[in-house]
Every structure is written in structure tokens, then in C-alpha cells.
Design a protein around this motif. Structure first.
Motif, PDB file in Angstrom:
ATOM      1  N   ALA A 174       0.843  -1.197   0.000  1.00 19.00           N
ATOM      2  CA  ALA A 174       0.000   0.000   0.000  1.00 19.00           C
ATOM      3  C   ALA A 174       0.884   1.255   0.000  1.00 19.00           C
ATOM      4  O   ALA A 174       0.619   2.214  -0.731  1.00 19.00           O
ATOM      5  CB  ALA A 174      -0.922   0.001   1.211  1.00 19.00           C
ATOM      6  N   ARG A 177       2.234   2.266  -3.233  1.00 18.03           N
ATOM      7  CA  ARG A 177       1.229   2.909  -4.089  1.00 18.03           C
ATOM      8  C   ARG A 177       0.825   4.280  -3.564  1.00 18.03           C
ATOM      9  O   ARG A 177      -0.101   4.891  -4.089  1.00 18.03           O
ATOM     10  CB  ARG A 177      -0.014   2.021  -4.173  1.00 18.03           C
ATOM     11  CG  ARG A 177       0.218   0.661  -4.836  1.00 18.03           C
ATOM     12  CD  ARG A 177      -0.970  -0.243  -4.585  1.00 18.03           C
ATOM     13  NE  ARG A 177      -0.817  -1.551  -5.204  1.00 18.03           N
ATOM     14  CZ  ARG A 177      -1.619  -2.036  -6.162  1.00 18.03           C
ATOM     15  NH1 ARG A 177      -2.624  -1.312  -6.601  1.00 18.03           N
ATOM     16  NH2 ARG A 177      -1.421  -3.234  -6.658  1.00 18.03           N
ATOM     17  N   MET A 179      -0.384   4.843  -0.482  1.00 16.54           N
ATOM     18  CA  MET A 179      -1.499   4.740   0.437  1.00 16.54           C
ATOM     19  C   MET A 179      -1.004   4.400   1.843  1.00 16.54           C
ATOM     20  O   MET A 179      -0.062   3.622   2.002  1.00 16.54           O
ATOM     21  CB  MET A 179      -2.485   3.657  -0.020  1.00 16.54           C
ATOM     22  CG  MET A 179      -3.139   3.917  -1.358  1.00 16.54           C
ATOM     23  SD  MET A 179      -4.363   2.626  -1.760  1.00 16.54           S
ATOM     24  CE  MET A 179      -3.303   1.189  -1.997  1.00 16.54           C
ATOM     25  N   ASP A 205      -5.636  -3.786  -5.254  1.00 12.78           N
ATOM     26  CA  ASP A 205      -5.922  -3.077  -6.508  1.00 12.78           C
ATOM     27  C   ASP A 205      -7.266  -2.364  -6.419  1.00 12.78           C
ATOM     28  O   ASP A 205      -7.402  -1.197  -6.818  1.00 12.78           O
ATOM     29  CB  ASP A 205      -5.950  -4.062  -7.688  1.00 12.78           C
ATOM     30  CG  ASP A 205      -4.578  -4.563  -8.067  1.00 12.78           C
ATOM     31  OD1 ASP A 205      -3.589  -3.898  -7.733  1.00 12.78           O
ATOM     32  OD2 ASP A 205      -4.501  -5.633  -8.697  1.00 12.78           O
ATOM     33  N   ASP A 208      -7.048   0.584  -4.081  1.00  9.88           N
ATOM     34  CA  ASP A 208      -6.275   1.664  -4.695  1.00  9.88           C
ATOM     35  C   ASP A 208      -7.183   2.538  -5.555  1.00  9.88           C
ATOM     36  O   ASP A 208      -7.173   3.775  -5.458  1.00  9.88           O
ATOM     37  CB  ASP A 208      -5.151   1.061  -5.537  1.00  9.88           C
ATOM     38  CG  ASP A 208      -4.109   2.093  -5.952  1.00  9.88           C
ATOM     39  OD1 ASP A 208      -4.225   3.270  -5.553  1.00  9.88           O
ATOM     40  OD2 ASP A 208      -3.169   1.716  -6.671  1.00  9.88           O
ATOM     41  N   GLN A 209      -7.988   1.896  -6.384  1.00  9.86           N
ATOM     42  CA  GLN A 209      -8.906   2.643  -7.241  1.00  9.86           C
ATOM     43  C   GLN A 209      -9.965   3.367  -6.420  1.00  9.86           C
ATOM     44  O   GLN A 209     -10.296   4.527  -6.675  1.00  9.86           O
ATOM     45  CB  GLN A 209      -9.588   1.690  -8.231  1.00  9.86           C
ATOM     46  CG  GLN A 209      -8.646   1.088  -9.261  1.00  9.86           C
ATOM     47  CD  GLN A 209      -8.023   2.144 -10.156  1.00  9.86           C
ATOM     48  OE1 GLN A 209      -8.695   3.075 -10.578  1.00  9.86           O
ATOM     49  NE2 GLN A 209      -6.745   2.000 -10.438  1.00  9.86           N
TER      50      GLN A 209
END
Length: 231
Positions: A174, A177, A179, A205, A208-209
Motif C-alpha cells: 500500500a 502505491r 497509500m 488493486d 487503490d482505485q
């Protein structure tokens, strides 16, 4: 980065030794680090699916490439053609990382090709890092000499991650990315989500979106909402 890419395989950005977290397979990580540092020339990584073998091979390939040496990652399970032409010239590499060795077990020509590559690398003092579901002598290889060559540098075993390591992996991935995943959220995902690592990465995934769209932190209430809407 002098990494040779074949079969259209791209090394994921997450494939680094630093991203290989947890205590379960610390010994395997340390052994692969010896290959990367050039203090060892051969190693076989054994273990079941989703235990981290592929990550370690890809991370080693990337790290050696980043150091200015020539490396290549070769996933044999994705090869749908004779491997002879595919590995031609790889004997000049500084490191070859061969994944899924079991995929060629019983294919005599493929085994002969890999045996020849192994000997070429050894003659140059180059590194060979290979992986499969079990140690070389138990892979069902037709050529005893190939099993012997693959085991020359010793073997290390990767084990399935425990819950603590899965949580650490989620938090690290995370962070890669951008996050921030609280420990409590990672714990909830491991307890209530998919049991295996690929499943957890698919969940990541989705989150994330969702977090990008909603501009929300990965709290447990938000995660429950995001996963409920996705399903």
C-alpha cells in the motif's frame, strides 16, 4: 537498467528485496541477497505457489541490473516454444534467474538446453538463481546431471506467509502505491479477505482505485464499503 526482457515479461515495480517483508522467509531473502551481492554464484529457491519465490527471483534480477550487470528473468512456465533458441546467448549474462523449473521436467531437449546454460554460466563465473515447487532432486527431471547442477549452490525453502507477514506485506505494498494502510485495516483484511497473497493483492488493486476516487483513507469502514460495492 541492463535487464534483458524476454517473453514480454516486465518486472513489476514492487519486485525489490526491500519490499520482501516479514520473518517467515527471512532466510530465503538473505540467501538471495548473497547472490545479488556476488558472494554466491548459485541458489535454488523451493516452495509452494504464492510463497514469494517469483518475487525473490524478479527482485534479484532487478537489483543486479541496477548495479550495472546484465541479468535476465526466465519464467519457464510461460514458454510455449522450444527453449533452445530462447536461451541462446544467455550464457553471456552476469545472472540468469530461471523460474518454474518444474515446467520442463521430462522434456529432454529443454532439460539439455538448461543444462548447457548452467555449464556456460559456471564457466564464466556468472550467477544462476532458479526456483521450483520443491528441491531439484524431487522435481522429476529426466537428467540427473541437471538436478545436480541446480543443487550445487544449495537450496533454500520459502514457506507460505503467516498472518503477521501478510499484514506487513499489505502495509508495504500500500505504501508503494502512496497509500497509508493502518495496522488495524491490514489485520481486518487478512482475517476477512482472501487467504492467499494473490487474492490480497487483487483486493489492494480495488482499494487503490476506490481510495483515489473517493479521496478516503483506508479505514475499516471505508474498506468494507469499497469491497462491498466492488462485489
Amino acid at each position: 537498467m541492463p535487464v534483458q526482457l524476454i517473453l514480454g515479461v516486465q518486472l513489476p515495480a514492487s519486485a525489490t528485496l526491500e519490499a520482501f517483508v516479514g520473518a517467515t522467509n527471512a532466510d530465503a531473502k538473505a540467501a538471495v541477497a548473497e547472490i545479488v551481492a556476488g558472494r554466491s554464484e548459485r541458489l535454488f529457491v523451493a516452495g509452494p505457489r504464492s510463497s514469494g519465490k517469483t518475487h525473490l527471483l524478479q527482485a534479484a534480477c532487478r537489483a543486479i541490473g541496477d548495479s550495472g550487470r546484465r541479468s535476465v528473468y526466465l519464467p519457464l512456465a510461460q514458454v510455449a516454444e522450444p527453449i533452445g533458441p530462447l536461451i541462446e546467448g544467455l550464457g553471456d549474462m552476469d545472472c540468469v534467474c530461471v523460474d518454474d523449473v518444474d515446467a520442463i521436467a521430462g522434456d529432454r531437449e529443454a532439460e539439455i538446453g538448461l543444462l548447457g546454460l548452467s555449464d556456460q554460466l559456471r564457466a564464466r563465473g556468472s550467477r544462476l538463481l532458479a526456483a521450483g515447487p520443491t528441491v531439484p532432486r524431487e522435481l522429476g527431471l529426466e537428467l540427473d546431471d541437471l538436478a545436480s547442477r541446480l543443487g550445487w549452490g544449495g537450496s533454500v525453502v520459502c514457506h507460505p506467509l503467516d498472518d503477521a507477514d501478510k499484514q506487513a506485506l499489505l502495509i508495504r505494498r500500500a505504501a508503494q502505491r502512496g497509500m497509508d494502510m493502518p495496522q488495524a485495516t491490514a489485520r481486518w483484511l487478512v482475517r476477512h479477505g482472501d487467504a492467499d497473497v494473490p487474492g490480497l493483492m487483487k483486493v489492494l488493486d480495488t482499494l487503490d482505485q476506490a481510495s483515489l476516487s473517493a479521496h478516503r483513507r483506508l479505514t475499516i469502514p471505508f474498506v468494507k464499503q469499497a469491497l462491498g460495492e466492488s462485489r
